[in-house]
Scaffold this motif. Structure first.
Motif, short mmCIF file in Angstrom:
data_model
loop_
_atom_site.label_atom_id
_atom_site.label_comp_id
_atom_site.label_asym_id
_atom_site.label_seq_id
_atom_site.Cartn_x
_atom_site.Cartn_y
_atom_site.Cartn_z
N VAL A 1 0.85 -1.18 0.00
CA VAL A 1 0.00 0.00 0.00
C VAL A 1 0.89 1.24 0.00
N LEU A 2 0.63 2.16 -0.90
CA LEU A 2 1.48 3.37 -1.01
C LEU A 2 0.75 4.57 -0.41
N ARG A 3 1.41 5.21 0.54
CA ARG A 3 0.86 6.41 1.17
C ARG A 3 1.94 7.49 1.21
N PRO A 4 2.34 8.02 0.04
CA PRO A 4 3.42 9.01 -0.02
C PRO A 4 3.00 10.35 0.56
N ARG A 5 4.02 11.14 0.92
CA ARG A 5 3.78 12.50 1.42
C ARG A 5 4.61 13.48 0.58
N ALA A 6 4.26 14.74 0.66
CA ALA A 6 4.84 15.75 -0.23
C ALA A 6 6.26 16.16 0.15
N SER A 7 6.63 15.92 1.41
CA SER A 7 7.97 16.32 1.85
C SER A 7 8.36 15.52 3.08
N LYS A 8 9.60 15.73 3.53
CA LYS A 8 10.12 15.03 4.70
C LYS A 8 9.57 15.69 5.96
N LEU A 9 8.64 14.99 6.63
CA LEU A 9 7.88 15.61 7.72
C LEU A 9 8.12 14.98 9.09
N GLY A 10 9.02 14.00 9.16
CA GLY A 10 9.34 13.43 10.46
C GLY A 10 8.75 12.04 10.69
N LEU A 11 9.39 11.30 11.58
CA LEU A 11 9.03 9.90 11.82
C LEU A 11 7.68 9.75 12.51
N GLY A 12 7.44 10.57 13.53
CA GLY A 12 6.18 10.45 14.28
C GLY A 12 4.97 10.69 13.40
N THR A 13 5.03 11.73 12.58
CA THR A 13 3.89 12.02 11.69
C THR A 13 3.77 10.96 10.60
N ALA A 14 4.89 10.36 10.21
CA ALA A 14 4.84 9.26 9.24
C ALA A 14 4.07 8.08 9.81
N TYR A 15 4.34 7.77 11.09
CA TYR A 15 3.61 6.67 11.73
C TYR A 15 2.12 6.99 11.84
N LEU A 16 1.80 8.21 12.24
CA LEU A 16 0.38 8.59 12.33
C LEU A 16 -0.30 8.49 10.98
N HIS A 17 0.39 8.93 9.95
CA HIS A 17 -0.14 8.86 8.59
C HIS A 17 -0.41 7.40 8.20
#
Length: 245
Positions: A73-89
């Motif tokens: 499953v791909l859930r990309p983000r627009a920029s490097k926003l940090g590990l914690g927010t990546a987990y929440l995402h």
């Protein structure tokens, strides 16, 4: 592992935050598929790429075509926003009731995942943490500097915070989904302090923690993201946790 009883309702989501991991991603995904298929557990792999300039997302799209959109499953983000927010995402997209977090750089081998699952079921633990510093655990491929930094960080944290866990800076863990979501929302740290704070917050909230010995192998491809800024950040974060917990 194939003979172990399993709850057919259990599903395991693997969160893989990535940044410049185009060489490592195909290998880690192949290994994850191999060991999950061998174990018989239902699973999905969520790749959270933070706009890697090396084309990691393009590689992830090819892997999705190979293994299927239900497994990769791909859930990309627009920029490097940090590990914690990546987990929440990733948590918000996860359909599993258990979540693995691990590095995508092959430092964490999926062969240990059956041990995590077995340990969790033995004690119905809220989280199971991989440990390099207990039992048969170990570190391979690090120079003396990296070993001293890791050991020193763990020693300082053990001394100041007494977290009742042997490896606080590691990032190979298995969580109940709702537990990880609660912990991530409560954590304020970023970078390498984040993994340490999760364990401290888990202790505060009376969550149960199991441990599984793992072998940590330094990345095969790419460069380590540990630098002077991360070390300074860790020291500041440790002092903040000491003052506030």
């Amino acid at each position: 592992m194939a003979t172990q009883s399993r709850d057919s309702r259990d599903k395991y989501t693997v969160l893989l935050p990535t940044y410049n991991e185009r060489e490592n991603l195909p290998l880690i995904v192949w290994l994850l598929v191999k060991y999950f298929n061998k174990s018989g557990y239902d699973y999905e792999i969520i790749v959270i790429d933070d706009a890697s300039p090396d084309g990691t997302l393009d590689v992830a799209k090819q892997l999705q075509e190979i293994y299927g959109k239900d497994k990769v499953v791909l859930r990309p983000r627009a920029s490097k926003l940090g590990l914690g927010t990546a987990y929440l995402h990733g948590i918000k997209q996860a359909t599993g009731n258990f979540i693995f977090i691990m590095d995508a750089d092959l430092s964490h081998h999926p062969k240990f995942m059956p041990d995590f699952i077995k340990k969790q079921k033995e004690g119905n633990y809220d989280l199971v943490s991989g440990t390099r510093y207990r039992g048969s655990g170990g570190v391979y491929g690090w120079d003396l500097r990296r070993k001293l930094i890791s050991r020193g960080a763990n020693f300082l944290t053990q001394t100041l915070l007494r977290p009742n866990a042997s490896d606080l800076t590691g990032s190979f863990r298995l969580y109940k989904k709702e537990v990880l979501e609660t912990l991530v929302e409560k954590c304020m740290s970023k970078g390498y302090v984040f993994q340490m704070e999760i364990i401290i917050r888990a202790r505060q909230l009376k969550y149960t923690i199991g441990e599984v010995p793992i072998s940590f192998v330094d990345r095969v491809y790419g460069e380590s993201k540990l630098g002077g800024n991360e070390i300074v950040s860790f020291a500041k974060g440790l002092l903040l946790l000491f003052a506030t917990t």
